[in-house]
Design a protein around this motif. Structure first.
Motif, PDB file in Angstrom:
ATOM      1  N   ILE A   1       3.015  -7.230  18.316  1.00 29.09           N
ATOM      2  CA  ILE A   1       2.207  -6.087  17.868  1.00 29.09           C
ATOM      3  C   ILE A   1       1.216  -5.611  18.928  1.00 29.09           C
TER       4      ILE A   1
ATOM      5  N   LEU B   1      -4.240   1.000  14.560  1.00 30.88           N
ATOM      6  CA  LEU B   1      -3.746   0.707  15.914  1.00 30.88           C
ATOM      7  C   LEU B   1      -4.296   1.735  16.902  1.00 30.88           C
ATOM      8  N   GLY B   2      -4.268   2.993  16.495  1.00 34.71           N
ATOM      9  CA  GLY B   2      -4.807   4.048  17.345  1.00 34.71           C
ATOM     10  C   GLY B   2      -6.293   3.862  17.616  1.00 34.71           C
TER      11      GLY B   2
ATOM     12  N   VAL C   1       0.846  -1.186   0.000  1.00 33.01           N
ATOM     13  CA  VAL C   1       0.000   0.000   0.000  1.00 33.01           C
ATOM     14  C   VAL C   1       0.887   1.244   0.000  1.00 33.01           C
TER      15      VAL C   1
ATOM     16  N   LEU D   1      -1.654   1.290   9.232  1.00 36.48           N
ATOM     17  CA  LEU D   1      -1.498   0.613  10.521  1.00 36.48           C
ATOM     18  C   LEU D   1      -1.589   1.594  11.685  1.00 36.48           C
ATOM     19  N   GLU D   2      -1.005   2.778  11.522  1.00 38.14           N
ATOM     20  CA  GLU D   2      -0.990   3.738  12.623  1.00 38.14           C
ATOM     21  C   GLU D   2      -2.421   4.123  13.017  1.00 38.14           C
TER      22      GLU D   2
END
Lengths: 224, 341
Positions: free
Chosen positions: B203, B156-157, B90, B152-153
């Motif tokens: 993770i 995850l947040g 991506v 992902l950031e």
């Protein structure tokens, strides 16, 4: 102070960003924000970094929480104009970015946050950065350290081009090359193979690495 | 025995003429056929030709359908980058924040060309090889999918700081995921391997796996019409492996090369198949002798484990891996000979 640091680490370990911020705010209310970074947050981050590296007690999610707590605190300090050293970052400038064809930004962003918390003037070039651009920008802003991130083996190999750019321009030693990312964790020796001057075990170790490389750069220039 | 018989006998814990050999060689097929990856990951015939070459060259016991889950993000609108020697990545997620989530239109698994590519490839592979060779499709667990849509950031947040937002995201992902995976089974996938990012101790926390990942996974797996393999995603699996047992549809586990295989066996119990082996990233840096030595050590350790499979951990075997190293894995398996139940 140790109790506060321990409490902060526990909040971060629980993923409790709000609780961690509340602890820091309470301390700042009494003692001010000026010394919060150096006296509370940085020592706590050091412990987290060491534990993440040695015992894998911390996960990416928890270190992400640590990064967000750091960002929150930096935001408050900037808003209150409580930056140490008269408003200017104390160290740097330095560059960070993901190498050409690498788009895994999270680790790089965390490195940037932790470096800023340690007072570095960080210039983040983002994802997919060509080798020449790293060195162009480093020359433009007089950065002595370039931090290049890659997640996978194939993209890590692209870092060799940054090494070549530095060497071809006669900047060997003057500009130090820090490398990092998940693949360096599983492939010992890869940092040297791609021409890196050093690597850190994790994002929280970047500050120490940049200090060392910065000194090496000065040593190269001064002959010491 | 042919490969299908060997894999079915492994599932049943029955005697084998030799151990099953199952490296992940999805990407490697493009190297063997000299196929540009842009074509490989868009043209079912090109991908299938690559897997035919893998079969002919290395004689593995399992063929892998495309491991290219960034394409699922692209079906939502993420921008992809096609690399010369890696599966697509991506470049830019479809959305930059959770606030944009409700504006997303989920792709139709039966109509969207990027998703049909997977199904059509499985169908072609099954038609050419499926009577003798198991076909494995690889798709991450549903909790990993939002990372290729919002990054992902952001994801995850969301999971960490906005439980209601995470719930809203999964409400869109789950039905689509179930349709997609059941479509893979209907097309001929023998089983589906699921890398478990949001169940990895590298993770997320144990609490996230317990309270978020496992309940959703249990709900999704119960709706699937075929066997599932839970995969290490390139990080040690042991720390949370106990949280991944007792789930519906799960027939096997692919653990990390750093995991203790005896402990993994103890945790998953005697009836599940256990895959272990060499790291797909570093196998290319080993010498043939090192590959042989490591494989023999693993096979010796698991000598009396009838449901053990030698494979690779992590994603695809790296492009630059010398073919001799993959041959060395197979030769080690062959030299060990029969496996008694």
């Amino acid at each position: 102070m140790m109790d506060l640091q321990q409490a902060l680490i526990e909040r971060i370990h629980l993923g409790d960003r709000g609780g961690a911020n509340a602890l820091l705010d309470a301390w700042a209310l009494e003692s001010g924000y000026e010394h919060l970074l150096a006296e509370v947050l940085e020592p706590a981050l050091l412990v987290i970094g060491e534990e993440w590296n040695s015992s894998e007690t911390f996960t990416l999610a928890q270190v992400y929480v640590a990064a967000k707590v750091t960002e929150d605190l930096l935001g408050k300090i900037v808003a209150l104009r409580k930056i140490p050293s008269g408003g200017q970052p104390a160290k740097g400038p330095v560059l960070i970015g993901n190498i050409e064809e690498d788009f895994h930004a999270l680790g790089r962003k965390m490195v940037g946050t932790f470096l800023r918390a340690e007072g570095w003037d960080v210039h983040d070039l983002g994802n997919d950065v060509p080798a020449a651009l790293f060195v162009d920008k480093a020359q433009e802003i007089s950065a002595r350290v370039i931090g290049v991130s890659a997640m996978m083996m194939t993209t890590a190999c692209n870092i060799k081009r940054v090494r070549e750019e530095i060497d071809q321009r006669g900047l060997t030693g003057r500009i130090q090359l820090a490398v990092g990312g998940a693949v360096f964790h599983v492939c010992p020796g890869l940092a040297e193979e791609v021409g890196g001057d050093g690597t850190a075990a994790n994002a929280l170790g970047a500050g120490g690495l940049f200090e060392r490389l910065w000194e090496q750069s000065i040593g190269k220039e001064t002959g010491k | 025995m042919n490969s299908m018989e060997r894999v079915l006998a492994t599932l049943a814990g029955k005697p084998l003429d030799r151990r099953v050999f199952a490296p992940v060689l999805g990407l490697y097929g493009a190297r063997l056929t000299n196929c540009p990856l842009e074509q490989y990951y868009n043209d079912p015939a090109a991908y299938t030709a690559g897997q035919s070459a893998v079969r002919e060259t290395f004689r593995p016991d399992v063929l892998c359908a495309p491991l290219a889950f960034a394409a699922i993000g692209a079906a939502f609108g993420s921008e992809l980058t096609v690399l010369a020697t890696e599966s697509p990545n991506v470049r830019r997620p479809a959305i930059q924040s959770l606030e944009e989530w409700d504006s997303l239109v989920p792709p139709d698994p039966e109509k969207h060309p990027l998703l049909l590519y997977f199904r059509d490839t499985i169908r072609l592979m099954a038609a050419q090889h499926g009577s003798e060779m198991p076909i494995a499709m690889v798709i991450p667990i549903p909790m990993d999918i939002p990372a290729v849509i919002m990054g992902l950031e952001n994801w995850l947040g969301t999971v960490l700081f906005d439980p209601d937002g995470a719930k809203r995201v999964m409400e869109m992902i789950i039905p689509l995921y179930v349709r997609l995976v059941n479509g893979f089974f209907a097309a001929g996938a023998t089983f589906v391997a699921m890398p478990c990012g949001f169940a990895s101790s590298a993770i997320v926390t144990r609490e996230i796996v317990t309270n978020f990942t496992r309940p959703i996974l249990a709900k999704v797996l119960a709706q699937l019409r075929g066997p599932v393999i839970l995969h290490n995603v390139g990080a040690p699996m042991l720390p949370y492996l106990d949280l991944l047992t007792g789930l519906p549809s799960v027939a096997a586990y692919i653990v990390d090369q750093r995991d203790d295989l005896a402990e993994a066996r103890r945790l998953v119990g005697p009836d599940s198949v256990l895959f272990g082996g060499l790291d797909c990233t570093t196998i290319g840096q080993m010498t043939v002798a090192e590959v042989d030595e490591r494989c023999r050590a693993i096979l010796e350790e698991r000598r009396h484990d009838p449901r053990f499979v030698l494979g690779t951990s992590g994603p695809d075997v790296s492009w630059n891996t010398p073919p001799e190293n993959i041959h060395a894995m197979r030769k080690a398996v062959e030299s060990f000979g029969r496996i008694d139940a």
